[in-house]
Design a protein around this motif. Structure first.
Motif, PDB file in Angstrom:
ATOM      1  N   TRP A 111      -7.746   5.246   6.562  1.00  0.00           N
ATOM      2  CA  TRP A 111      -6.852   6.397   6.629  1.00  0.00           C
ATOM      3  C   TRP A 111      -7.666   7.628   7.026  1.00  0.00           C
ATOM      4  O   TRP A 111      -8.765   7.852   6.561  1.00  0.00           O
ATOM      5  CB  TRP A 111      -6.126   6.637   5.300  1.00  0.00           C
ATOM      6  N   ASN A 148       0.835  -1.190   0.000  1.00  0.00           N
ATOM      7  CA  ASN A 148       0.000   0.000   0.000  1.00  0.00           C
ATOM      8  C   ASN A 148       0.873   1.244   0.000  1.00  0.00           C
ATOM      9  O   ASN A 148       1.973   1.252   0.552  1.00  0.00           O
ATOM     10  CB  ASN A 148      -0.956   0.005   1.210  1.00  0.00           C
ATOM     11  N   THR A 149       0.360   2.280  -0.669  1.00  0.00           N
ATOM     12  CA  THR A 149       1.003   3.601  -0.694  1.00  0.00           C
ATOM     13  C   THR A 149       2.477   3.498  -1.094  1.00  0.00           C
ATOM     14  O   THR A 149       3.361   4.089  -0.470  1.00  0.00           O
ATOM     15  CB  THR A 149       0.859   4.308   0.673  1.00  0.00           C
ATOM     16  N   SER A 155       3.839   3.574   4.295  1.00  0.00           N
ATOM     17  CA  SER A 155       3.642   2.486   3.346  1.00  0.00           C
ATOM     18  C   SER A 155       3.655   1.167   4.088  1.00  0.00           C
ATOM     19  O   SER A 155       4.163   1.074   5.210  1.00  0.00           O
ATOM     20  CB  SER A 155       4.761   2.477   2.294  1.00  0.00           C
ATOM     21  N   PRO A 212       6.169   5.667  -2.247  1.00  0.00           N
ATOM     22  CA  PRO A 212       5.676   6.419  -1.098  1.00  0.00           C
ATOM     23  C   PRO A 212       5.627   7.919  -1.343  1.00  0.00           C
ATOM     24  O   PRO A 212       6.105   8.424  -2.367  1.00  0.00           O
ATOM     25  CB  PRO A 212       6.691   6.084  -0.015  1.00  0.00           C
TER      26      PRO A 212
END
Length: 276
Positions: free
Chosen positions: A255, A189-190, A244, A193
């Motif tokens: 989030w 994820n993310t 991340s 970054p």
């Protein structure tokens, strides 16, 4: 309500694993029959959980707020991660199924949480930020959230974002809130970054099997550290830090952000060549 203070990135470079976990990792937010809250000095952001079982739970007005009620100068976002439940706001009930979101505006005096079935309780995750004016209490279902597809299978980061409280969704003063789910076979994820100096962020990882974990990466792009994060644990991300993660299993994460603006694109990319 526990308090977490700010940390300068130069000090962060010296932290051990235990110090990093103590400052930035939060556990035990979603406990049956309890409300648990954390006050972060990054943008005065409050986050926590409410899991009502046999009795309703009322949002407390902690002495640290020095307020007539919790929302005297604040706004609140609520995302239900569990079974069906109800949030009462000043005498009006809002029924929330799994992945329904409720925004509660500044000035609301009483907020209560109930589960439809105590044996399978609602799991309300809460985000709150200071607010300069009132916006109306508003409910969105998952179908009403803005759906954003990002990443690719080739880079193992194909994911879907559901945006609820944001500049083009539920109106708020500064709170931004939603959740992300990774598609099957994806772990990152993310990533690549980014940071955003004008906002802080908190991730709550959930729907992660109990015997699995997410390796969450934080710190300045050139000075990264990691945290081993389990199901329903949260990580505070300062404005100077990347945020991340890579999981050993499928997972989702909520989030929540607060700061100077609400623009989704307001981020400072960290090219992979700069990450250490």
């Amino acid at each position: 309500m526990q308090t977490r203070y700010g940390v300068h990135f130069d000090h962060f470079k010296t932290y051990t694993t235990d110090q990093t976990r103590e400052e930035f990792l939060v556990t035990g937010l979603l406990r049956a029959g309890e409300i648990n809250l954390v006050y972060s000095h990054y943008d005065r952001f409050i986050f926590g959980g409410a899991v009502p079982t046999t009795q309703p739970l009322a949002l407390p007005n902690d002495e640290a707020l020095r307020a007539a009620c919790f929302l005297e100068r604040r706004e609140l976002g609520i995302l239900n991660l569990g079974a069906a439940g109800t949030v009462g706001v000043d005498g009006t009930d809002y029924h929330l199924e799994r992945f329904d979101c409720l925004y509660v505006g500044r000035g609301s005096r009483e907020v209560t949480f109930r589960s439809a079935h105590p044996g399978t309780p609602a799991r309300f995750y809460l985000n709150s930020a200071p607010a300069h004016c009132p916006y109306p209490t508003t409910k969105f279902t998952q179908a009403q959230a803005n759906r954003v597809e990002l990443g690719s299978q080739e880079t193992a980061n194909e994911r879907v974002l559901y945006q609820y409280i944001h500049e083009n969704g539920i109106k708020s003063c500064q709170l931004v809130m939603g959740f992300t789910e990774l598609l099957p076979g994806n772990v990152w994820n993310t990533f690549p970054p980014h940071t955003h100096e004008r906002r802080m962020e908190v991730y709550l990882y959930f729907d992660l099997p109990e015997d699995q974990l997410v390796m969450h990466f934080m710190g300045q792009p050139t000075e990264t550290r990691h945290l081993a994060v389990r199901n329903e644990e949260a990580v505070i991300s300062p404005p100077w830090s990347i945020h991340s993660g890579a999981g050993t299993s499928a997972y989702r994460f909520v989030w929540g952000m607060a700061g100077e603006n609400q623009a989704f694109t307001d981020m400072d990319a960290a090219p992979l060549a700069s990450v250490r």
